[in-house]
Write an enzyme that holds these catalytic residues in place. Structure first.
Site, PDB file in Angstrom:
ATOM      1  N   SER A   1      43.728  33.901  40.944  1.00  0.00           N
ATOM      2  CA  SER A   1      44.324  34.234  39.644  1.00  0.00           C
ATOM      3  C   SER A   1      45.214  33.079  39.218  1.00  0.00           C
ATOM      4  O   SER A   1      45.778  32.370  40.070  1.00  0.00           O
ATOM      5  CB  SER A   1      45.164  35.507  39.743  1.00  0.00           C
ATOM      6  OG  SER A   1      45.917  35.718  38.556  1.00  0.00           O
TER       7      SER A   1
ATOM      8  N   TYR B   1      52.158  40.239  43.558  1.00  0.00           N
ATOM      9  CA  TYR B   1      50.780  39.893  43.188  1.00  0.00           C
ATOM     10  C   TYR B   1      50.631  38.375  43.072  1.00  0.00           C
ATOM     11  O   TYR B   1      49.685  37.793  43.604  1.00  0.00           O
ATOM     12  CB  TYR B   1      50.408  40.566  41.872  1.00  0.00           C
ATOM     13  CG  TYR B   1      48.983  40.295  41.437  1.00  0.00           C
ATOM     14  CD1 TYR B   1      47.936  41.081  41.913  1.00  0.00           C
ATOM     15  CD2 TYR B   1      48.682  39.262  40.556  1.00  0.00           C
ATOM     16  CE1 TYR B   1      46.625  40.827  41.531  1.00  0.00           C
ATOM     17  CE2 TYR B   1      47.374  38.997  40.167  1.00  0.00           C
ATOM     18  CZ  TYR B   1      46.356  39.789  40.655  1.00  0.00           C
ATOM     19  OH  TYR B   1      45.056  39.545  40.275  1.00  0.00           O
TER      20      TYR B   1
END
Length: 253
Positions: free
Chosen positions: A150, A163
């Site tokens: 990501s 995250y």
């Protein structure tokens, strides 16, 4: 849609029942690969995804199991590879944001030890578990691994501090696994920006509009965009240790 000839190749896609995983599984199948779709045992979408690939004329099978649990991940990978008759491609896509809504970075109390444990076990240790179990099969086939990272792991916006940290770890893991497993196995990753998935589908449109306005292409990333990048990395025989950003050209992180 990119095209490549993967006839005779065998692929395992974790988190393959929806979103990026399903788009990647469909593209690999359309390129000729036999595909095992991993999904949580209780997720009915797994059987639906397998049936979708079979209707395409592909060889497809279900590979239920949780990458967040060591024994489950090991058994799932081994059983999938044996059912396929070997393994050429591992797509480490399974992941979790850990929460229905983004958690402000400053809200440290919301990120409990339990929250961190869930994020890291799924997003970082999970890909390691699956890789470790797949290595004997991938060495034999001189295969490849592609993981879903990501832009959060590169300092971009994230659903939480945890995250972002998990995806930064995955990018580092990708680089070091490429060193450790070469020359037999190539290891790469794709770092999506804001992507249309079941998770982001629930977001208010205003939030998505703000994010799209901060991209050069003025749109969200589609799961098929990520699948294209995954396919490229599966086919690009001289590329390893890399993380390709697919984010519609964000102006800044």
């Amino acid at each position: 849609m990119l095209k490549a000839d993967l006839t005779g190749k065998r692929a395992l896609v974790t988190g393959g029942a929806s979103g990026i995983g399903l788009a990647t599984a469909k593209l690999l199948a359309a390129s000729g690969a036999a595909v095992a779709i991993n999904h949580l045992p209780e997720d009915a979408r797994g059987a639906e995804a397998v049936e979708t690939l079979r209707r395409m004329g592909a060889t497809a099978l279900a590979a239920p199991g949780s990458v967040a649990e060591s024994d489950s991940a090991d058994a799932m990978v081994r059983q999938a590879a044996e059912a396929l008759g070997g393994l050429d491609i591992l797509i480490n896509n399974a992941g979790t944001p850990g929460a229905l809504e983004p958690i402000p970075f400053a809200d440290l109390d919301a990120m409990t030890e339990e929250f961190w444990g869930k994020i890291l076990s799924t997003n970082l240790i999970g890909p390691f578990r699956c890789t470790r179990a797949a290595v004997p099969f991938l060495r034999e086939s001189r295969g490849c691994i592609v993981s879903t990272a990501s832009i959060a792991g590169l300092g971009g916006n994230a659903s939480s501090l945890a995250y972002g940290a998990s995806k930064a770890g995955l990018i580092n893991l990708t680089r070091n696994l490429a060193k450790a497993l070469g020359p037999d196995i190539r290891v790469n990753a794709v770092a999506p920006g804001l992507t249309r998935t079941p998770w982001t589908d629930t977001w208010p449109q205003e939030r998505k509009d703000r994010s799209m306005a901060n991209t050069m292409l003025q749109r969200m990333v589609e799961p098929e965009d990520i699948a294209d990048a995954m396919l490229f990395l599966c086919a690009a025989s001289a590329v390893t240790g890399q993380t390709i950003v697919v984010d519609c050209g964000r102006f800044s992180f």
